[in-house]
Enzyme design. Structure first.
Site, PDB file in Angstrom:
ATOM      1  CE  LYS A 173      -1.539  25.176 -36.551  1.00  0.00           C
ATOM      2  NZ  LYS A 173      -2.924  24.542 -36.834  1.00  0.00           N
ATOM      3  N   GLY A 226       3.907  18.141 -41.444  1.00  0.00           N
ATOM      4  CA  GLY A 226       2.868  18.515 -42.595  1.00  0.00           C
ATOM      5  C   GLY A 226       3.442  18.247 -43.889  1.00  0.00           C
ATOM      6  CB  THR A 228       6.657  19.516 -49.276  1.00  0.00           C
ATOM      7  OG1 THR A 228       6.965  18.201 -48.796  1.00  0.00           O
ATOM      8  CG2 THR A 228       7.819  19.996 -49.980  1.00  0.00           C
ATOM      9  CB  THR A 230       2.764  23.750 -44.784  1.00  0.00           C
ATOM     10  OG1 THR A 230       1.571  23.409 -45.409  1.00  0.00           O
ATOM     11  CG2 THR A 230       2.480  24.647 -43.574  1.00  0.00           C
ATOM     12  CD  GLU A 248      10.440  14.214 -39.541  1.00  0.00           C
ATOM     13  OE1 GLU A 248      10.238  13.572 -40.566  1.00  0.00           O
ATOM     14  OE2 GLU A 248      11.644  14.310 -38.821  1.00  0.00           O
ATOM     15  CB  CYS A 282       3.755  11.001 -44.087  1.00  0.00           C
ATOM     16  SG  CYS A 282       4.290  10.061 -42.604  1.00  0.00           S
ATOM     17  CD  GLU A 385       2.117  13.862 -49.379  1.00  0.00           C
ATOM     18  OE1 GLU A 385       2.084  15.012 -49.333  1.00  0.00           O
ATOM     19  OE2 GLU A 385       2.410  12.839 -48.399  1.00  0.00           O
TER      20      GLU A 385
END
Ligand code: NAP
Length: 481
Positions: A173, A226, A228, A230, A248, A282, A385
């Protein structure tokens, strides 16, 4: 208007419920295509296809899997300009960046893993004259692959390629915010003759499609990139089924500049590390720490270089900065800049959207690269972030002090250190808590090295042998001699 399709069992298909979401070009703010709003039933179809494809794909000799993947790489490369433009329209990043980085890297990902399976080996252990042990590494079955919007095809293929290469079949996805190049990859897989069901791409919302993938009992391997927050949901869904998970996640990466650094190099790269891809990588160095004796001159030069960055139509040559990826991201960045002012920060440049870059882009989600000084290291802007073109600059005096600053967040993805002092470089390599530490460089990538984060930036590692190991199950066979 183009309707993107799912790719299931080797076919481009509509979502079963026939529902679609708008896909917006962020540089114009206008809907330009539609993306399937798939349901768990679409994921189920993909799982059935992946399950059927697994026996023959996993049994196929590595050379043959490799050839099919190299064909995919060649076909992407043959359409590189088309892919780069599609990535730019979908994401807002400058075309030159998509052309030089995103799409070539997707090609490399396929080539790298297609060829690494031809050279990989497994271990054997001789047990003192009594036995020999050898390790089989077998594909795990169906892998669920979930990727974000910031480097769409680059990160999608970074998961698809090692999963397929090692003989797994996949249900993938891409982010619903940037689905276009994953759709184009599906077309290429049809053209390359990839056996049906080896790669299945189900488009749609994370809360529906992503959650259906992470919860599915037949998808026992999950690779997620994605945020953190999620990632935590993914980990929660996977835990009761004891799935193998690679996460990640986010970062708040320190960029540490010592007064003895090659200052031209440190400056150019600090600007790049802060603002590349509009700060939506990121690995961006969003917290810059500069040794006090060099602070004033660094800040002055950093601001000058930042003001010189051209924010423009991402399709136009010469634009250094394109648009942010979405309205939500645009609003988030603006909110953090307001918060920085509330927290006592001084905004030295940027801090707002630019005037319209041209008529075509007058409703786009552009934000000027922004530099802020005067903030404490514990404030929210320095802890959370932002994932946008916002960097803070903070002075430090001692190594211990800046190590505390660097390690003083919940994240631990990457760090850069700029110094000519080799011993100090080694000390920082040991003492910084992050998965990657760059010395006198940033974003210098070798696909063989372990890639990932510590603390709340990640669980597990991708890249090279780490990825081959992640997507395989080691089995020890012990034979008494
Ligand atoms: P995100 O919101 O966490 O989404 C990532 C992916 O997860 C998307 O495909 C998303 O679908 C899906 N998703 C959302 N909710 C889900 C759920 N409950 N279950 C399963 N999947 C779900 O992240 P993003 O905003 O796309 O990307 C930005 C973040 O990614 C930043 O934090 C950045 O640091 C991180 N990132 C990390 C790395 C790394 O290597 N460590 C690399 C790149 C980016 P939707 O798009 O439909 O919501």
């Amino acid at each position: 208007m183009l309707k993107i399709k799912n790719y299931i069992n080797g076919q481009l298909v509509e979502p079963q419920a026939g529902r679609y979401l708008d896909n917006v070009e962020p540089a114009t703010g206008k809907v330009y295509s539609h993306v399937p709003d798939s349901e768990p039933s679409d994921v189920e179809r993909a799982v059935v296809a992946a399950e059927q494809a697994f026996p023959s794909w996993s049994a196929m000799p590595a050379e043959e899997r490799s050839q099919r993947m190299l064909k995919i790489a060649d076909l992407i490369e043959a359409r590189i300009d088309e892919f780069a433009k599609a990535e730019t329209v979908d994401n807002g990043k400058p075309l030159a960046l998509a052309r030089a980085v995103d799409i070539p890297r997707a090609v490399k990902n396929f080539r790298f893993f297609a060829t690494s399976i031809l050279h990989s080996h497994s271990e054997s252990h001789v047990t003192g004259g009594t036995a020999i042990n050898y390790t089989l590494r077998q594909p795990r079955g169906i892998a669920g692959l979930i990727s974000p919007w910031n480097l769409p095809l680059y990160l999608f293929s970074w998961k698809v390629a090692p999963a397929m290469a090692t003989g797994n079949t996949t249900v993938a996805k891409p982010s619903e915010v940037t689905p276009m190049t994953a759709y184009m990859l599906s077309e290429i897989c049809c053209e390359a003759g990839l056996p049906p069901g080896v790669l299945n791409v189900v488009h749609g919302l994370g809360a529906k499609v992503g959650a259906a993938i992470t919860a599915h009992p037949k998808i026992m391997t999950i690779s997620f990139t994605g945020g953190t927050v999620t990632g935590r949901e993914v980990a929660k869904a996977a835990a009761p089924l004891f799935k193998k998970v690679s996460l990640e996640m986010g970062g708040k990466n320190p960029n540490i500049v010592f007064a003895d650094a090659d200052m031209d190099q440190a400056l150019d790269n600090s600007v790049r590390a802060a603002f590349a891809n509009q700060g939506q990588i990121c690995l961006c160095g969003s917290r810059i720490f500069v040794e006090k004796s060099a602070f004033d001159s660094f800040v002055e030069r950093f601001i000058r270089a930042t003001k010189a960055l051209k924010v423009g139509d991402p399709l136009e040559k010469g634009s250094d900065q394109g648009s942010l990826v979405s309205k939500a991201q645009f609003e988030k960045v603006g909110n953090y800049v307001n918060l920085a002012a509330e927290e006592g920060g001084e905004i030295l440049c940027g801090g707002a959207p630019p005037p319209p870059v041209n008529d075509r882009c007058k409703d786009g989600y552009f934000f000027q690269p922004t530099a802020i000084v005067g903030l404490g290291t514990d404030c929210r802007v320095n802890q959370e972030e932002i994932f946008g073109p916002v960097a803070t600059i903070t002075p430090f005096e001692t190594e211990d002090e800046v190590i505390d600053y660097a390690n003083g967040t919940t994240y631990g993805l990457s760090a850069s250190v700029w110094t000519q002092n080799l011993n100090r470089a080694h000390r920082f390599g040991e003492r910084i808590d992050s998965g990657t530490i760059w010395v006198n460089c940033w974003l210098l990538r070798d696909l063989r090295v372990p890639f990932g984060g510590m603390k709340q930036s990640g669980l597990g590692r991708e890249g090279g042998d780490e990825a081959l190991r992640f997507f395989t199950e080691p089995k020890n066979v012990c034979i008494q001699t």
